[in-house]
Design an enzyme around this catalytic site. Sequence first.
Site, PDB file in Angstrom:
ATOM      1  CD  GLU A 170      40.936 -14.297  17.519  1.00  7.56           C
ATOM      2  OE1 GLU A 170      41.096 -13.765  16.410  1.00  7.56           O
ATOM      3  OE2 GLU A 170      41.243 -15.446  17.788  1.00  7.56           O
ATOM      4  CG  ASP A 171      40.196 -12.217  12.741  1.00  8.07           C
ATOM      5  OD1 ASP A 171      40.351 -13.245  13.668  1.00  8.07           O
ATOM      6  OD2 ASP A 171      40.664 -12.665  11.427  1.00  8.07           O
ATOM      7  CG  ASP A 185      43.915 -16.436   6.526  1.00  3.96           C
ATOM      8  OD1 ASP A 185      43.364 -16.395   7.583  1.00  3.96           O
ATOM      9  OD2 ASP A 185      44.532 -17.281   6.229  1.00  3.96           O
ATOM     10  CG  PHE A 236      35.981 -19.631   4.418  1.00  3.50           C
ATOM     11  CD1 PHE A 236      36.308 -20.446   5.515  1.00  3.50           C
ATOM     12  CD2 PHE A 236      36.685 -19.055   3.556  1.00  3.50           C
ATOM     13  CE1 PHE A 236      37.462 -20.260   5.910  1.00  3.50           C
ATOM     14  CE2 PHE A 236      38.142 -18.916   3.904  1.00  3.50           C
ATOM     15  CZ  PHE A 236      38.430 -19.704   5.468  1.00  3.50           C
ATOM     16  CB  VAL A 237      33.847 -14.079   5.923  1.00  2.16           C
ATOM     17  CG1 VAL A 237      32.066 -14.090   5.906  1.00  2.16           C
ATOM     18  CG2 VAL A 237      33.997 -14.311   7.562  1.00  2.16           C
ATOM     19  N   GLY A 261      45.132 -12.623  12.103  1.00  9.09           N
ATOM     20  CA  GLY A 261      43.821 -12.035  11.620  1.00  9.09           C
ATOM     21  C   GLY A 261      43.245 -10.581  12.368  1.00  9.09           C
ATOM     22  CG  ASP A 283      34.874 -20.620  13.134  1.00  8.89           C
ATOM     23  OD1 ASP A 283      33.582 -20.989  13.245  1.00  8.89           O
ATOM     24  OD2 ASP A 283      35.527 -21.191  12.002  1.00  8.89           O
ATOM     25  NE  ARG A 310      46.769 -13.194   7.309  1.00  6.78           N
ATOM     26  CZ  ARG A 310      45.913 -13.832   7.985  1.00  6.78           C
ATOM     27  NH1 ARG A 310      44.999 -13.756   8.491  1.00  6.78           N
ATOM     28  NH2 ARG A 310      46.516 -15.116   8.206  1.00  6.78           N
ATOM     29  CE  LYS A 330      31.829 -18.127   9.668  1.00  7.57           C
ATOM     30  NZ  LYS A 330      32.637 -18.888   8.967  1.00  7.57           N
TER      31      LYS A 330
HETATM   32  C1  PRP Z   1      41.475 -17.424  12.768  1.00  6.21           C
HETATM   33  C2  PRP Z   1      40.713 -16.322  13.238  1.00  6.21           C
HETATM   34  C3  PRP Z   1      40.483 -16.523  14.899  1.00  6.21           C
HETATM   35  C4  PRP Z   1      40.542 -18.099  14.803  1.00  6.21           C
HETATM   36  C5  PRP Z   1      38.900 -18.549  15.300  1.00  6.21           C
HETATM   37  O1  PRP Z   1      42.755 -17.560  12.905  1.00  6.21           O
HETATM   38  O2  PRP Z   1      41.822 -15.145  13.029  1.00  6.21           O
HETATM   39  O3  PRP Z   1      41.981 -16.348  15.358  1.00  6.21           O
HETATM   40  O4  PRP Z   1      40.715 -18.672  13.703  1.00  6.21           O
HETATM   41  O5  PRP Z   1      38.724 -19.858  15.147  1.00  6.21           O
HETATM   42  P1  PRP Z   1      38.311 -20.762  16.360  1.00  6.21           P
HETATM   43  O6  PRP Z   1      37.158 -20.094  16.973  1.00  6.21           O
HETATM   44  O7  PRP Z   1      37.799 -21.893  15.679  1.00  6.21           O
HETATM   45  O8  PRP Z   1      39.550 -21.019  16.818  1.00  6.21           O
HETATM   46  P2  PRP Z   1      43.693 -18.655  12.362  1.00  6.21           P
HETATM   47  O9  PRP Z   1      44.110 -19.674  13.068  1.00  6.21           O
HETATM   48  O10 PRP Z   1      43.010 -18.830  10.830  1.00  6.21           O
HETATM   49  O11 PRP Z   1      45.067 -17.876  12.281  1.00  6.21           O
HETATM   50  P3  PRP Z   1      45.347 -16.363  11.306  1.00  6.21           P
HETATM   51  O12 PRP Z   1      44.773 -15.309  12.376  1.00  6.21           O
HETATM   52  O13 PRP Z   1      46.646 -16.251  11.387  1.00  6.21           O
HETATM   53  O14 PRP Z   1      44.537 -16.324  10.092  1.00  6.21           O
HETATM   54 MG    MG Z   2      43.297 -17.883   9.374  1.00  5.04          MG
HETATM   55 MN    MN Z   3      43.317 -15.486  13.979  1.00  5.01          MN
END
Ligand code: PRP
Ligand code: MG
Ligand code: MN
Length: 187
Positions: free
Chosen positions: A102-103, A167, A160-161, A47, A106, A173, A134
């Site tokens: 981080e992106d 993604d 859900f963004v 991300g 959550d 992405r 968030k």
């Molecule tokens: C997403 C996002 C953060 C994480 C946040 O990654 O990029 O890394 O979730 O969520 P959390 O605070 O609930 O842990 P994901 O696991 O979807 O992997 P990706 O980056 O490959 O999309």
């Molecule tokens: Mg993801």
């Molecule tokens: Mn991630």
Amino acid sequence: MDLNDHIEKILWTEQQISERVSELGSQITQDFKAGNVVPVVVGVATGAFLFLADLVRKIHLPIIVDFIRVESYGSGTVSSGQPTISFELKVDVRHKHVILVEDIVDTGSTLSCLIEYMKSKGASSISVCTLLDKPARRKVHFELVGEGKYYCGFECPDYFVVGYGLDFAEVYRNLPYVGVLKPEMYE
Ligand code: PRP
Ligand code: MG
Ligand code: MN
């Protein structure tokens, strides 16, 4: 159907993101310029890849760039809550200042897992720089380490963004902005 037609509304445009990324880069530059240890900026794959690429070009200091991968979402929209490190760091972070990029934050479980991991590797401070936060969805509390600071681009409403690295089922992405996905795209 054009990629843009999958999006219900844009939350932050390419221009708004670019301006905010510059501000974050300047702030990090100010905060880390006095140190004599080269900071390690760690992008959380996948991300963070676009944010990391743009952010590091706005940090006007010698830095090290590395990646780590944590997986918790799989292909759905709900976190499994069981993050695992599936791609290790290349550099040694012992006695180094780590900035996790981080992106989005959550539930907080990914960052909590990564902070524990960086601590176990002997990082002297751990900061976090996230494009989006968030707070409405936070479940896991995490604490920064040492003189670590928290940098956040924008507070994200509870939609859900996707886009700018974020993604749905690994798609979207490459959108240059962050937007809300049309519900029919995941129903
Ligand atoms: C997403 C996002 C953060 C994480 C946040 O990654 O990029 O890394 O979730 O969520 P959390 O605070 O609930 O842990 P994901 O696991 O979807 O992997 P990706 O980056 O490959 O999309
Ligand atoms: Mg993801
Ligand atoms: Mn991630």
